[in-house]
Design a protein around this motif. Structure first.
Motif, PDB file in Angstrom:
ATOM      1  N   ILE A 104      -1.849   3.469   9.420  1.00 35.86           N
ATOM      2  CA  ILE A 104      -3.105   3.952  10.030  1.00 35.86           C
ATOM      3  C   ILE A 104      -4.253   3.025   9.633  1.00 35.86           C
ATOM      4  O   ILE A 104      -5.081   2.633  10.457  1.00 35.86           O
ATOM      5  CB  ILE A 104      -3.399   5.416   9.632  1.00 35.86           C
ATOM      6  N   SER A 145       0.836  -1.206   0.000  1.00 33.35           N
ATOM      7  CA  SER A 145       0.000   0.000   0.000  1.00 33.35           C
ATOM      8  C   SER A 145       0.869   1.255   0.000  1.00 33.35           C
ATOM      9  O   SER A 145       2.019   1.233   0.429  1.00 33.35           O
ATOM     10  CB  SER A 145      -0.877  -0.057   1.254  1.00 33.35           C
ATOM     11  N   GLY A 146       0.294   2.353  -0.491  1.00 30.55           N
ATOM     12  CA  GLY A 146       1.048   3.619  -0.559  1.00 30.55           C
ATOM     13  C   GLY A 146       2.022   3.574  -1.721  1.00 30.55           C
ATOM     14  O   GLY A 146       1.840   2.806  -2.665  1.00 30.55           O
ATOM     15  N   GLY A 147       3.070   4.391  -1.637  1.00 30.54           N
ATOM     16  CA  GLY A 147       4.062   4.408  -2.714  1.00 30.54           C
ATOM     17  C   GLY A 147       4.794   3.087  -2.793  1.00 30.54           C
ATOM     18  O   GLY A 147       5.151   2.523  -1.770  1.00 30.54           O
ATOM     19  N   LYS A 197      -6.568   0.699  12.171  1.00 37.00           N
ATOM     20  CA  LYS A 197      -8.045   0.714  12.205  1.00 37.00           C
ATOM     21  C   LYS A 197      -8.616  -0.685  11.975  1.00 37.00           C
ATOM     22  O   LYS A 197      -9.591  -1.075  12.629  1.00 37.00           O
ATOM     23  CB  LYS A 197      -8.579   1.703  11.163  1.00 37.00           C
ATOM     24  N   ALA A 228      -1.943   1.170  -4.311  1.00 41.78           N
ATOM     25  CA  ALA A 228      -2.923   2.205  -4.669  1.00 41.78           C
ATOM     26  C   ALA A 228      -2.953   3.268  -3.591  1.00 41.78           C
ATOM     27  O   ALA A 228      -2.633   3.016  -2.435  1.00 41.78           O
ATOM     28  CB  ALA A 228      -4.311   1.577  -4.797  1.00 41.78           C
ATOM     29  N   ARG A 258       8.638  13.410   1.205  1.00 41.96           N
ATOM     30  CA  ARG A 258       7.491  14.048   1.883  1.00 41.96           C
ATOM     31  C   ARG A 258       7.992  14.915   3.037  1.00 41.96           C
ATOM     32  O   ARG A 258       8.798  15.778   2.821  1.00 41.96           O
ATOM     33  CB  ARG A 258       6.486  12.996   2.354  1.00 41.96           C
ATOM     34  N   TYR A 265      -5.418  -1.267  -0.211  1.00 40.59           N
ATOM     35  CA  TYR A 265      -6.726  -1.249   0.448  1.00 40.59           C
ATOM     36  C   TYR A 265      -7.871  -1.155  -0.561  1.00 40.59           C
ATOM     37  O   TYR A 265      -8.979  -1.612  -0.286  1.00 40.59           O
ATOM     38  CB  TYR A 265      -6.805  -0.080   1.433  1.00 40.59           C
ATOM     39  N   PRO A 312      -7.607   7.039  -0.435  1.00 34.55           N
ATOM     40  CA  PRO A 312      -7.922   7.787   0.788  1.00 34.55           C
ATOM     41  C   PRO A 312      -9.300   7.449   1.351  1.00 34.55           C
ATOM     42  O   PRO A 312      -9.534   7.607   2.555  1.00 34.55           O
ATOM     43  CB  PRO A 312      -7.862   9.254   0.348  1.00 34.55           C
ATOM     44  N   GLY A 331       3.857   2.554   3.994  1.00 33.94           N
ATOM     45  CA  GLY A 331       4.360   3.662   4.814  1.00 33.94           C
ATOM     46  C   GLY A 331       3.407   4.003   5.944  1.00 33.94           C
ATOM     47  O   GLY A 331       2.494   3.232   6.264  1.00 33.94           O
ATOM     48  N   ASP A 332       3.614   5.176   6.543  1.00 36.51           N
ATOM     49  CA  ASP A 332       2.846   5.516   7.746  1.00 36.51           C
ATOM     50  C   ASP A 332       1.342   5.626   7.495  1.00 36.51           C
ATOM     51  O   ASP A 332       0.543   5.293   8.367  1.00 36.51           O
ATOM     52  CB  ASP A 332       3.404   6.787   8.415  1.00 36.51           C
ATOM     53  N   GLY A 333       0.950   6.069   6.289  1.00 31.57           N
ATOM     54  CA  GLY A 333      -0.484   6.108   5.950  1.00 31.57           C
ATOM     55  C   GLY A 333      -1.079   4.710   5.996  1.00 31.57           C
ATOM     56  O   GLY A 333      -2.154   4.482   6.567  1.00 31.57           O
ATOM     57  N   SER A 334      -0.350   3.760   5.430  1.00 33.47           N
ATOM     58  CA  SER A 334      -0.804   2.361   5.422  1.00 33.47           C
ATOM     59  C   SER A 334      -0.906   1.817   6.845  1.00 33.47           C
ATOM     60  O   SER A 334      -1.772   0.987   7.144  1.00 33.47           O
ATOM     61  CB  SER A 334       0.170   1.501   4.622  1.00 33.47           C
TER      62      SER A 334
END
Ligand code: ATP
Length: 319
Positions: free
Chosen positions: A107, A9-11, A111, A71, A171, A41, A74, A102-105
């Motif tokens: 989160i 997931s993410g980059g 959840k 992908a 980033r 996701y 959001p 990464g950190d977004g993934s």
């Protein structure tokens, strides 16, 4: 047999394939059943789930990117989408998820874990901005790519007595820029962790030129400024030809260096170790060469990535 789903997931980052391969092969050895989820996701919501066997990951160790696809989705922060995902996971009888990103993934994984789908996360991003680890998979490969690009710019900059600005990914994390600047011998570095003042940069470059320096390379992390505008500003004020190069997605591609393949293989196998011990809801990292794990929500809430101020001070001494 317990069933494990894997997604990236993410980059994308070089070495993700090696991690998937390791999870699949060590998982099979432990008697687990492995499933690949395509497109992060998003694919989880779209039910793009396939069974993986040992052959599915043949010829993957050296390949960049991620064969499962990734992908930006959001909309996964919406409860209704996560419920669709959870339904798909349950229908397939998947017990645990391993998420590489990464950190977004992270989160998203936190959840899902809180909603009763136990996840493990593996850091995979060239930005190296993930908590709980010294290195994320892909970062050191990207570093080689950036340094090679800087070397090439140096050749042509010095031949033409030109100033070169290089925009590097990361980033809000300056790790890639900082390490590449030391290895590439850059004259000026702008990082998200350090206040950026355009006038200071100009003063510094003018000072270098007045001392007879033939060329200068300036490395800047993305999103700090518009590098094309900066190039015009420097050119106008120094009367030296100045060019900006945005390395962009070149930094993401390419085959993983050996270290990333080994790191990915270790982390993948460690994820299976943790699952077999029932140790889930964790993020995996490498600390001083050893595999470590932390509770995902604890890490996201309480851990911060340290800024390498000693590296920054060294970089300033070497210009
Ligand atoms: P990179 O550092 O390489 O960009 P990343 O994992 O940080 O990787 P993001 O795009 O931030 O990349 O996150 C990846 C995915 O994780 C998102 O597209 C989204 O599906 C999911 N995600 C991010 N933030 C959240 C959130 N707050 N809630 C649920 N899911 C999230």
């Amino acid at each position: 047999k317990k069933k494990i789903g894997i997604l990236t997931s993410g980059g994308d980052a070089p070495g993700m394939n090696a991690a998937i391969r390791s999870i699949v092969r060590t998982g099979i050895m432990e008697g687990l059943e492995l499933f690949g989820i395509y497109d992060g996701y998003l694919g989880l919501c779209k039910n793009r789930i396939v069974k993986l066997n040992s052959d599915s990951v043949s010829n993957m160790i050296n390949r960049g990117g991620t064969f499962l696809g990734s992908a930006r989705f959001p909309e996964f922060n919406l409860v209704k989408n996560r419920l669709i995902a959870i339904n798909n996971i349950k229908e397939k009888g998947i017990d645990y998820l391993v998420i590489i990103g990464g950190d977004g993934s992270y989160i998203g994984a936190k959840k899902l874990t809180e909603s009763g789908i136990p996840c493990l996360t593996i850091p995979g991003t060239i930005d190296n901005d993930v908590v709980g680890t010294d290195y994320a998979i892909g970062y050191l490969t990207a570093l080689e790519t950036v340094v090679e690009a800087i070397d090439r710019l140096r050749d042509t900059s010095s031949s033409h007595q030109r100033i070169s600005i290089v925009e590097v990914m990361g980033r809000s994390c300056g790790d890639l820029t900082l390490a590449a600047s030391i290895a590439g011998g850059c004259e000026f570095i702008a990082l998200p962790e350090i206040k950026y003042v355009k006038e200071d940069l100009l003063k510094h470059i003018k000072n270098r030129l007045s001392k007879g320096k033939k060329h200068a390379i300036i490395a800047i992390t993305e999103h700090i400024c518009n590098v094309e505008n900066l190039a015009r500003y420097i050119e106008k004020n120094t009367k030296r030809e100045t060019r900006a190069t945005i390395l962009g997605h070149i930094q993401r591609g390419g085959k993983p260096i050996a270290y990333d393949r080994i790191l990915a293989s270790r982390m993948g196998s460690y994820a299976i170790d943790l699952i077999t011990k029932g140790n889930v809801g964790k993020c995996i990292g490498i600390k001083n060469g050893k595999m470590v794990n932390y509770d995902i929500s604890y890490a996201l809430k309480n851990m911060k990535r340290p800024f390498k101020s000693d590296w920054f001070n060294l970089a300033k001494k070497l210009v």
